[in-house]
Design a protein around this motif. Sequence first.
Motif, PDB file in Angstrom:
ATOM      1  N   SER A  50       0.879  -1.173   0.000  1.00  0.00           N
ATOM      2  CA  SER A  50       0.000   0.000   0.000  1.00  0.00           C
ATOM      3  C   SER A  50       0.911   1.217   0.000  1.00  0.00           C
ATOM      4  CB  SER A  50      -0.944   0.011   1.204  1.00  0.00           C
ATOM      5  OG  SER A  50      -0.209   0.124   2.398  1.00  0.00           O
TER       6      SER A  50
ATOM      7  N   ASP B 297       2.469   4.658   0.847  1.00  0.00           N
ATOM      8  CA  ASP B 297       2.648   5.593   1.946  1.00  0.00           C
ATOM      9  C   ASP B 297       3.272   6.841   1.327  1.00  0.00           C
ATOM     10  OD1 ASP B 297       3.346   6.981   4.242  1.00  0.00           O
ATOM     11  OD2 ASP B 297       4.932   5.583   4.820  1.00  0.00           O
TER      12      ASP B 297
ATOM     13  N   GLU C 174       0.428  -0.039  -6.226  1.00  0.00           N
ATOM     14  CA  GLU C 174       0.052  -0.776  -5.022  1.00  0.00           C
ATOM     15  C   GLU C 174      -0.094  -2.240  -5.413  1.00  0.00           C
ATOM     16  OE1 GLU C 174      -2.193   2.095  -1.920  1.00  0.00           O
ATOM     17  OE2 GLU C 174      -3.483   1.076  -3.362  1.00  0.00           O
TER      18      GLU C 174
ATOM     19  N   PRO D 284      -0.776  -5.323  -3.145  1.00  0.00           N
ATOM     20  CA  PRO D 284      -1.011  -6.062  -1.900  1.00  0.00           C
ATOM     21  C   PRO D 284      -0.785  -7.557  -2.110  1.00  0.00           C
ATOM     22  CG  PRO D 284      -3.082  -5.240  -2.825  1.00  0.00           C
ATOM     23  CD  PRO D 284      -1.972  -4.682  -3.654  1.00  0.00           C
TER      24      PRO D 284
END
Length: 87
Positions: free
Chosen positions: A8, A10, A39, A41
């Motif tokens: 994710s 930041d 991203e 995941p």
Amino acid sequence: MANFSAPSLDAPQVVSVNRGIVDACTEAGCMLLGSKTAEMPGIFTASGFDVTGFAVGVTERSSPLPHKDRMCVGDVIIGLPSSGLHS
């Protein structure tokens, strides 16, 4: 060009990494032309991330490589094999 991938994103971390790349480019006398983020995941650990990139060089026809007059004893050339073009 730089690519930043993490489970994710930041924003402060991405900015910090890109700032480091820009600083290194400035020190080397080149520039960062673009940066992509993704991203992903499930691919990385919670705190993990991946940075990849590439560089393209240009020389003038009037000054072809290698610049033998700028080479010194002890200089090292590193060559890596390529399996071809990738996208």
